[in-house]
Write a protein that holds these residues in place. Structure first.
Motif: not given
Length: 428
Positions: A41-44, A187-196
């Motif tokens: 995970x990116x962070x925790x 939801x359904x994001x394109x060419x974007x990183x959603x983290x976590x």
């Protein structure tokens, strides 16, 4: 590796801790191989309890707040880890959007948000805060207690991308655990990183799934270094949906509590532990600290649901619950019970703090009103464990063990997210 930090427990290194120290080269190689196969995970943040005879995580938070409680001298580690994470995810990134919690934000949370934004700003990114709260209609400046200023802006959806007016981020960092479910705007994001990823939110996530993954990890790790996995793993059971207000609503809970206490008693007898075992009953999903009940004897549940709880008693969790082995804490700061909380970015430990509570006992949850936080500062100028150190000089090595346990929980979290990844499920 793990920063060399000062801890509260300054007694001699026990047998379990010494085993971990002696196995450092094997452990570090094992982690490197894990991260070749799995994405952390990116962070925790991981809550850890050290009972002396047992060292185990009791909660893993994938949307950690409390960043402002880390010691300022650990900030460079956090910045370096953030840089490493961004380089792997989106090397060309220059814009980062942080999505905070919705609703009224406490001064505590705003201070954490400011530190989180500072970390990624110092990592070389343009950082802005985009709220998905539908009640936020315009940019809203906020002044923190120390005079810092933050501006919350309403996030905007443009076709398949999320951003702000004149701000198009490559990466979106969620600091919102989505207790009410994932809104369509994410939801359904394109060419974007959603983290976590969205499946890390509480609509999908279950504590029982995480600790099942952790149990699997602890068994492999225990075999690797030759220890009983129980020494680093809290036993648990689940009880599906319960409603104590219905007839027989508490039967499942009583059965599982009795069985788990029996297992723990056997382990205590095996290791000659004189303490009385206990379990913690809590909601299987939702933020830590919610609906926690400590049970030391199944008889305590005899009248569950038959009468109103005593004044001041903890509420009985309903719905999906997890029954988890309670782990004592042997740490104290100024005579107050304490437990370490370890923070990580990417695969790196970047610091931590002690959660302390003067009105709680060694077998109580410390994540309750009245808790205070004490940063873990560096021990001198050393940032690494010293396996050959003697006597009291070995005590700071204790944080290395905390870092090992926290990273095991992070490995489990990576397994957990893979198991619930909709893209991987579609191809299975």
């Amino acid at each position: 590796m793990v920063p060399h930090l000062i801890t509260a427990l300054n007694g001699p290194i026990n047998e379990l801790e010494q085993r971990l120290l002696d196995a450092t080269p094997v452990i570090e190689r094992w982690f490197r191989l894990e991260w070749m196969e799995h994405t952390p995970p990116l962070y925790c943040a991981v809550d850890i309890r050290n009972a002396g005879f047992k060292l185990a995580p009791v909660d893993t938070n994938l949307y950690p707040d409390g960043w402002h409680n880390l010691s300022p001298d650990t900030l460079p580690l956090a910045v370096q880890a953030a840089q490493a994470a961004i380089e792997k995810i989106c090397p060309e990134a220059h814009n980062l959007l942080i999505v905070p919690e919705s609703g009224k934000l406490s001064s505590f949370y705003l201070a954490s948000l400011a530190r989180l934004a500072e970390i990624f700003t110092m990592a070389g990114l343009n950082v802005r805060l985009g709220s998905i709260d539908p009640l936020l209609k315009r940019a809203t400046p906020m002044t923190l207690a120390d005079g810092q200023k933050l501006t919350l802006e309403p996030a905007q959806r443009q076709r398949f991308r999320l951003g702000l007016k004149h701000f198009d981020p490559c990466t979106i960092l969620l600091n919102n655990d989505l207790p009410d479910g994932a809104p369509g705007i994410l939801e359904d994001l394109h060419e974007q990183y959603l983290l976590p990823p969205l499946q890390a939110g509480w609509t999908v996530r279950r504590k029982s799934r995480h600790f099942q993954c952790y149990e699997d990890v602890s068994k492999r790790f225990g075999k690797l270094i030759g220890i009983d996995p129980w020494l680093i793993n809290p036993l648990f059971a689940t009880c599906g949906q319960i409603d104590i207000h219905e007839a027989y609503g508490g039967d499942c809970l009583r059965t599982h509590v009795d069985a788990l206490l029996t297992k723990i008693r056997r382990k205590y007898k095996e290791y000659g532990i004189a303490e009385k075992p206990f379990v913690v009953v809590k909601a299987d999903h939702g933020p830590r600290g919610m609906g926690i009940m400590t049970v030391r004897d199944v008889k305590d549940l005899a009248d569950i649901g038959a009468k109103a709880p005593k004044a001041g008693a903890a509420p009985v969790p309903t719905g999906e619950v997890i029954i988890q082995e309670g782990v004592l804490t042997g740490e104290r700061i100024h005579d107050a019970v304490a437990e370490p909380v370890v923070y990580m970015i990417d695969r790196y430990v970047v610091g931590g703090f002690y959660r302390i509570h003067a009105e709680r006992g060694a077998d109580n949850s410390l994540n309750a009103p009245g808790a205070r936080f004490v940063p873990l500062p560096f021990a001198g100028n050393a940032h690494l464990p010293r396996p050959g150190a003697k006597g009291e000089a070995r005590a700071p090595n204790r944080f290395y063990m905390y870092g090992v346990i926290a990273r095991l929980a992070m490995v489990a979290a990576s397994y957990e997210l893979e198991a619930t990844d909709p893209e991987l499920l579609d191809t299975a």
